[in-house]
Design a protein around this motif. Structure first.
Motif, PDB file in Angstrom:
ATOM      1  N   ALA A   8       0.827  -1.206   0.000  1.00 51.14           N
ATOM      2  CA  ALA A   8       0.000   0.000   0.000  1.00 51.14           C
ATOM      3  C   ALA A   8       0.864   1.261   0.000  1.00 51.14           C
ATOM      4  O   ALA A   8       0.580   2.218  -0.726  1.00 51.14           O
ATOM      5  N   ASN A   9       1.918   1.271   0.776  1.00 48.41           N
ATOM      6  CA  ASN A   9       2.792   2.435   0.837  1.00 48.41           C
ATOM      7  C   ASN A   9       3.496   2.678  -0.495  1.00 48.41           C
ATOM      8  O   ASN A   9       3.570   3.816  -0.965  1.00 48.41           O
ATOM      9  N   ILE A  10       4.011   1.628  -1.120  1.00 48.57           N
ATOM     10  CA  ILE A  10       4.697   1.777  -2.402  1.00 48.57           C
ATOM     11  C   ILE A  10       3.734   2.333  -3.449  1.00 48.57           C
ATOM     12  O   ILE A  10       4.068   3.264  -4.183  1.00 48.57           O
ATOM     13  N   ILE A  11       2.543   1.784  -3.518  1.00 46.39           N
ATOM     14  CA  ILE A  11       1.563   2.234  -4.510  1.00 46.39           C
ATOM     15  C   ILE A  11       1.100   3.659  -4.207  1.00 46.39           C
ATOM     16  O   ILE A  11       0.977   4.483  -5.117  1.00 46.39           O
ATOM     17  N   LYS A  12       0.891   3.983  -2.943  1.00 48.31           N
ATOM     18  CA  LYS A  12       0.508   5.350  -2.569  1.00 48.31           C
ATOM     19  C   LYS A  12       1.599   6.337  -2.969  1.00 48.31           C
ATOM     20  O   LYS A  12       1.326   7.381  -3.553  1.00 48.31           O
ATOM     21  N   GLU A  13       2.850   6.000  -2.675  1.00 50.17           N
ATOM     22  CA  GLU A  13       3.972   6.886  -3.005  1.00 50.17           C
ATOM     23  C   GLU A  13       4.177   7.004  -4.517  1.00 50.17           C
ATOM     24  O   GLU A  13       4.612   8.036  -5.014  1.00 50.17           O
TER      25      GLU A  13
ATOM     26  N   PRO B 130      10.585  -3.276   1.715  1.00 48.13           N
ATOM     27  CA  PRO B 130      10.122  -3.177   0.335  1.00 48.13           C
ATOM     28  C   PRO B 130      10.007  -1.718  -0.122  1.00 48.13           C
ATOM     29  O   PRO B 130       9.418  -0.880   0.569  1.00 48.13           O
ATOM     30  N   VAL B 131      10.616  -1.439  -1.294  1.00 42.42           N
ATOM     31  CA  VAL B 131      10.606  -0.082  -1.851  1.00 42.42           C
ATOM     32  C   VAL B 131      10.118  -0.058  -3.292  1.00 42.42           C
ATOM     33  O   VAL B 131       9.980   1.010  -3.886  1.00 42.42           O
ATOM     34  N   GLY B 132       9.889  -1.223  -3.889  1.00 45.17           N
ATOM     35  CA  GLY B 132       9.377  -1.326  -5.250  1.00 45.17           C
ATOM     36  C   GLY B 132       8.561  -2.588  -5.385  1.00 45.17           C
ATOM     37  O   GLY B 132       8.756  -3.543  -4.618  1.00 45.17           O
ATOM     38  N   THR B 133       7.628  -2.600  -6.338  1.00 45.19           N
ATOM     39  CA  THR B 133       6.767  -3.762  -6.498  1.00 45.19           C
ATOM     40  C   THR B 133       6.258  -3.884  -7.922  1.00 45.19           C
ATOM     41  O   THR B 133       6.189  -2.903  -8.657  1.00 45.19           O
ATOM     42  N   ALA B 134       5.906  -5.097  -8.308  1.00 44.01           N
ATOM     43  CA  ALA B 134       5.170  -5.416  -9.536  1.00 44.01           C
ATOM     44  C   ALA B 134       4.528  -6.777  -9.312  1.00 44.01           C
ATOM     45  O   ALA B 134       5.048  -7.608  -8.561  1.00 44.01           O
ATOM     46  N   CYS B 135       3.416  -6.980  -9.982  1.00 40.84           N
ATOM     47  CA  CYS B 135       2.661  -8.212  -9.756  1.00 40.84           C
ATOM     48  C   CYS B 135       2.387  -8.935 -11.070  1.00 40.84           C
ATOM     49  O   CYS B 135       2.019  -8.305 -12.066  1.00 40.84           O
ATOM     50  N   ALA B 136       2.555 -10.251 -11.065  1.00 45.40           N
ATOM     51  CA  ALA B 136       2.155 -11.106 -12.181  1.00 45.40           C
ATOM     52  C   ALA B 136       0.658 -11.345 -12.022  1.00 45.40           C
ATOM     53  O   ALA B 136       0.226 -11.957 -11.052  1.00 45.40           O
TER      54      ALA B 136
ATOM     55  N   VAL C 289      -2.050 -15.322 -21.648  1.00 43.22           N
ATOM     56  CA  VAL C 289      -1.798 -13.878 -21.610  1.00 43.22           C
ATOM     57  C   VAL C 289      -1.665 -13.418 -20.162  1.00 43.22           C
ATOM     58  O   VAL C 289      -2.609 -13.532 -19.384  1.00 43.22           O
ATOM     59  N   GLY C 290      -0.480 -12.911 -19.824  1.00 48.68           N
ATOM     60  CA  GLY C 290      -0.243 -12.397 -18.481  1.00 48.68           C
ATOM     61  C   GLY C 290      -0.213 -10.877 -18.483  1.00 48.68           C
ATOM     62  O   GLY C 290      -0.092 -10.246 -19.541  1.00 48.68           O
ATOM     63  N   TYR C 291      -0.326 -10.294 -17.310  1.00 48.94           N
ATOM     64  CA  TYR C 291      -0.296  -8.839 -17.152  1.00 48.94           C
ATOM     65  C   TYR C 291       0.753  -8.446 -16.117  1.00 48.94           C
ATOM     66  O   TYR C 291       0.829  -9.049 -15.045  1.00 48.94           O
ATOM     67  N   VAL C 292       1.520  -7.437 -16.447  1.00 45.71           N
ATOM     68  CA  VAL C 292       2.394  -6.781 -15.480  1.00 45.71           C
ATOM     69  C   VAL C 292       1.483  -5.769 -14.794  1.00 45.71           C
ATOM     70  O   VAL C 292       0.950  -4.873 -15.445  1.00 45.71           O
ATOM     71  N   HIS C 293       1.291  -5.921 -13.497  1.00 42.85           N
ATOM     72  CA  HIS C 293       0.265  -5.166 -12.780  1.00 42.85           C
ATOM     73  C   HIS C 293       0.875  -4.356 -11.638  1.00 42.85           C
ATOM     74  O   HIS C 293       1.728  -4.864 -10.901  1.00 42.85           O
ATOM     75  N   MET C 294       0.457  -3.113 -11.505  1.00 43.90           N
ATOM     76  CA  MET C 294       0.788  -2.243 -10.380  1.00 43.90           C
ATOM     77  C   MET C 294       2.291  -2.159 -10.114  1.00 43.90           C
ATOM     78  O   MET C 294       2.781  -2.538  -9.056  1.00 43.90           O
ATOM     79  N   VAL C 295       3.014  -1.629 -11.082  1.00 41.80           N
ATOM     80  CA  VAL C 295       4.456  -1.419 -10.937  1.00 41.80           C
ATOM     81  C   VAL C 295       4.672  -0.082 -10.239  1.00 41.80           C
ATOM     82  O   VAL C 295       4.123   0.939 -10.665  1.00 41.80           O
ATOM     83  N   GLY C 296       5.439  -0.087  -9.164  1.00 36.63           N
ATOM     84  CA  GLY C 296       5.713   1.157  -8.458  1.00 36.63           C
ATOM     85  C   GLY C 296       7.006   1.098  -7.674  1.00 36.63           C
ATOM     86  O   GLY C 296       7.430   0.018  -7.250  1.00 36.63           O
ATOM     87  N   VAL C 297       7.621   2.269  -7.512  1.00 38.68           N
ATOM     88  CA  VAL C 297       8.846   2.420  -6.727  1.00 38.68           C
ATOM     89  C   VAL C 297       8.702   3.697  -5.919  1.00 38.68           C
ATOM     90  O   VAL C 297       8.285   4.728  -6.458  1.00 38.68           O
ATOM     91  N   VAL C 298       9.030   3.644  -4.633  1.00 44.86           N
ATOM     92  CA  VAL C 298       8.939   4.860  -3.823  1.00 44.86           C
ATOM     93  C   VAL C 298       9.951   5.885  -4.356  1.00 44.86           C
ATOM     94  O   VAL C 298      11.043   5.517  -4.798  1.00 44.86           O
ATOM     95  N   PRO C 299       9.589   7.166  -4.351  1.00 44.72           N
ATOM     96  CA  PRO C 299      10.422   8.200  -4.981  1.00 44.72           C
ATOM     97  C   PRO C 299      11.882   8.223  -4.544  1.00 44.72           C
ATOM     98  O   PRO C 299      12.775   8.422  -5.369  1.00 44.72           O
ATOM     99  N   GLU C 300      12.159   8.002  -3.275  1.00 49.81           N
ATOM    100  CA  GLU C 300      13.556   8.093  -2.835  1.00 49.81           C
ATOM    101  C   GLU C 300      14.436   6.957  -3.359  1.00 49.81           C
ATOM    102  O   GLU C 300      15.656   7.000  -3.213  1.00 49.81           O
ATOM    103  N   HIS C 301      13.827   5.962  -4.026  1.00 48.15           N
ATOM    104  CA  HIS C 301      14.612   4.860  -4.604  1.00 48.15           C
ATOM    105  C   HIS C 301      14.494   4.815  -6.128  1.00 48.15           C
ATOM    106  O   HIS C 301      14.963   3.858  -6.755  1.00 48.15           O
ATOM    107  N   GLU C 302      13.899   5.831  -6.715  1.00 48.45           N
ATOM    108  CA  GLU C 302      13.842   5.917  -8.175  1.00 48.45           C
ATOM    109  C   GLU C 302      15.244   6.135  -8.727  1.00 48.45           C
ATOM    110  O   GLU C 302      16.133   6.622  -8.040  1.00 48.45           O
ATOM    111  N   GLY C 303      15.425   5.760  -9.982  1.00 54.09           N
ATOM    112  CA  GLY C 303      16.709   5.958 -10.634  1.00 54.09           C
ATOM    113  C   GLY C 303      17.659   4.782 -10.519  1.00 54.09           C
ATOM    114  O   GLY C 303      18.775   4.832 -11.027  1.00 54.09           O
TER     115      GLY C 303
END
Length: 139
Positions: free
Chosen positions: A38-43, A78-84, A94-108
């Motif tokens: 929840a935190n990763i997706i919110k951020e 955890p600072v980044g996430t993606a779901c199969a 057919v698969g989906y890459v779902h809800m990919v996110g990384v908290v801003p301080e760990h981007e790059g």
């Protein structure tokens, strides 16, 4: 006005080798990761997200598989996430890459690439034919 985009990888041949940046690790979902997701997706996406959202939007869904929810971690957090993800429990092509996110301080650090590649590799191991990712044009 945001437009919806769909990216398609028509096959899972010749995927690159997973290279995790120094200082980070990759793992799958563990009991208690609800608040982390929840935190990763919110951020990443904004808005309000709580562990209850994780339960309702991910964990309680009939297509959820714990071994398909990936996290990039830094010092164990955890600072980044993606779901199969699949559109139905019996989907096998057919698969989906779902809800990919990384908290801003760990981007790059290419963590989004890492967790997305984990999803592709997961579907490759299961002999899926192709994988999609739906997103908004501003992302």
């Amino acid at each position: 006005m945001a437009r919806q985009l769909r990216m398609i990888r028509p096959n899972l041949d010749r995927l690159p080798k997973l290279e995790v940046p120094e200082g980070y690790e990759i793992r799958v979902y563990r009991e208690g990761d609800d608040a982390h997701w929840a935190n990763i997706i919110k951020e990443s996406f904004g808005g309000e997200r709580t562990a209850e959202h994780t339960q309702r939007e991910i964990l309680d869904r009939d297509v959820f598989e714990p071994q398909g929810l990936y996290f990039a971690t830094y010092q164990g957090t955890p600072v980044g996430t993606a779901c199969a993800w699949k559109k139905s429990p019996d989907e096998k092509e057919v698969g989906y890459v779902h809800m990919v996110g990384v908290v801003p301080e760990h981007e790059g650090h290419k963590l989004g690439r890492c967790v997305s590649l984990c999803v592709l590799l997961c579907f490759q191991e299961r002999d899926f034919k192709c994988v999609m990712l739906d997103t908004d044009d501003f992302r």
